[in-house]
Scaffold this active site. Sequence first.
Site, PDB file in Angstrom:
ATOM      1  N   SER A 113      -3.237  15.036   3.980  1.00 30.72           N
ATOM      2  CA  SER A 113      -3.574  16.336   3.412  1.00 30.72           C
ATOM      3  C   SER A 113      -2.320  17.172   3.113  1.00 30.72           C
ATOM      4  CB  SER A 113      -4.530  17.061   4.367  1.00 30.72           C
ATOM      5  OG  SER A 113      -5.197  18.116   3.728  1.00 30.72           O
TER       6      SER A 113
ATOM      7  N   LYS B 159      -5.800  11.394   1.830  1.00 28.18           N
ATOM      8  CA  LYS B 159      -6.871  12.387   1.747  1.00 28.18           C
ATOM      9  C   LYS B 159      -6.444  13.491   0.788  1.00 28.18           C
ATOM     10  CE  LYS B 159      -9.946  15.403   4.352  1.00 28.18           C
ATOM     11  NZ  LYS B 159      -9.739  16.585   3.482  1.00 28.18           N
TER      12      LYS B 159
ATOM     13  N   ASP C  33       8.294  14.136  -6.232  1.00 31.97           N
ATOM     14  CA  ASP C  33       8.209  14.321  -7.682  1.00 31.97           C
ATOM     15  C   ASP C  33       9.395  15.109  -8.229  1.00 31.97           C
ATOM     16  OD1 ASP C  33       5.842  12.932  -7.688  1.00 31.97           O
ATOM     17  OD2 ASP C  33       4.555  14.700  -7.803  1.00 31.97           O
TER      18      ASP C  33
END
Length: 692
Positions: free
Chosen positions: A475, A500, A486
């Site tokens: 999460s 998740k 990224d």
Amino acid sequence: MNFKTLYKSPVALMLYGVCLCTTVNGQVVQVESAPFTFEPMPKHSAIAITVTTAIANYHYKKVKIDDSLSTRIFDNYLSKLDKAHAVLLASDVKEFEKYRFQMDDALVSGDLSGAFKLFGVYATRMNERAEYALATLKTAQNLSSTDVYDFSREELPWFNSLKEEDQYWNKRIRYELISLKAVNNDEKKAYQTLTRRYEKLKKGLDILKSENAFEVFMNAFTETVDPHSTYFSPKASTEFNMQMNKSLEGIGITFSFQDELPVIISVVKGGPVDKSGKIAVNDRILAIAQGENGEFEDAVGLTQDEVVQRTRGAKGSIVRLRILPAGAALVSKPKEVTIVRDKIILEDQKVKSEVKSVKQGNSTKKIGIISIPNFYFDAAAFNKGDKDYASTTADVRKALKAFETQGVEGVMVDLRNNGGGSLKEAVELTGLFINYGPVVQVRNANGKIQVESDKDSLVVYGGPLTILINRLSASASEIFSAALQDYGRAVIIGEQSYGKGTVQTVYPVGQLTGQNDPSLGSLKFTMAKFYRVNGASTQHRGVTPDISFPSKYESLNIGESALKNVLPYDEIAQARFSPVVGLKGVNELKQHHQERMNASQEFKFLVEDIQKVKESNAKKTTVLDLNKFALEQQKQQADELARLNKRRKLQGLQPVAALGDQTKSAVDYVQDESLQITAELISKSAGKSASK
């Protein structure tokens, strides 16, 4: 290895009249057993309609309440009742087929009579099994045979006859006797313990109520839609809220049931279990005892409420657990762990930091380690205007500022076992390491996308950065690590994360109906989904590290991909963001990492551990011979002890005389190797800066 036991099952025998007959050792035995019947309460109809409407209209997944959904609910309901195919008869299941395409109608209309009939049949059948077991245990059983017991019947058909079912259950009872006798070498006590187990099962069946039937059926529905959507009965709702508030005195674990045994799914940082160092995630609880001298009670057969009641207690009181370590074969001798209950100290769950000097070649690098057990945020204090409210970001900022004065050259953030927490904190924490820009995209059930961003240009730390994750990082941990990956801001090390990428909300059913009635329970359902700034979802796939370790969780069915009916991986448009100058030399870091692992004895132990778990899980049967079982157990214990002491010798630790005498190893090989990667990253970053 699967351990299919059914004592916790909420319910079991078709109606053959009040007087039922079965056989024990070839002799006909009279078993008195009245059929179980359950009738829906008036409120159940209203709850079912309300929950169904909410799921259909507001769940992230566009749910159509039709025959296609009905057949999946039907199959899931049968699985929840008799996953191991060890109680129902094929004739029962054939009779149930008339309800296959009526589950959707029952939810929409509120007519739950069919679902309750199924529950009653199963409860009656289960009661027959308890009666059979108690009758069987009155006579001596053959514990030295060539008969083979199958641990898992999940993929096998239901029994065609009572005789066939009795043959299986006779083997099962003998296996349980052998397992119990192997623990304390007392056959009489094994019979007594197993008799109490089935007496308890029978009593548990006798006190089943309509509320039990309703909760099981409603969750067969919600979990068919997605595994994180759940209906909580009033009692379960209260328990859920207490866990979320973390206001309990206990031992500091959360658990779920796997193959009818309580399995530890998380250990609260700083709690009694964590401090003991003797229990880990995915360990199985076999038995629980109170005080220093209390008798062990089998965990098999306990409900979730009962396990909570037996592990929770007043500060300073003692609970003893009989534990089977994660991945250990069932023939392994369980270890006994004594835990002193305590108030869970929130301070122990906060950010921890330290500085380590890491030698690599002819140089030594100072690396700051920041360990984050969860993403916490004291909303109440924040809303009151308290400037010192508890916050992960605030604590990490303090640690980074302290590192400046300590000459730290690089930072590693350790997110292992971090199950997530506050989305706000995940976004703000990311902002400490980037100039500004989007951190995560959130798409709701209507398809609307909201971008959560770091809006200031302040960078608290801009140097070499690594992030360590494992399969239990979920999460908010995935949001943070994915964003920095990224942006090209950090090298991600470890294992594929949990996966998740969904958001749940909890509503009291009374609120959904416009009433303020807590007796209606509550509904948790998925209402949004997370996406990375590059447009990829963290759902199902999680975050893939740039540099990987073999995962000890690989064979333990942990992670979103191990669950049924999960929302799929997908992608949306990339957010507008500007990556930092790309990290270079990651392939070289990966190559050197692999070379070090290949030369490391600790790495070889890790690979062996993973292989042993795979072999253990692959074993589905055992011969019902007490002597062979005991010899196999002794050999396995001797092998494990020898291997443990070999590892301790390499770590400079003293040998132990028996398994269970040791606490957690002082050596964290994964962290140590990750620090080597971080040190090399520092060197590359320094070289890059010097060349500019």
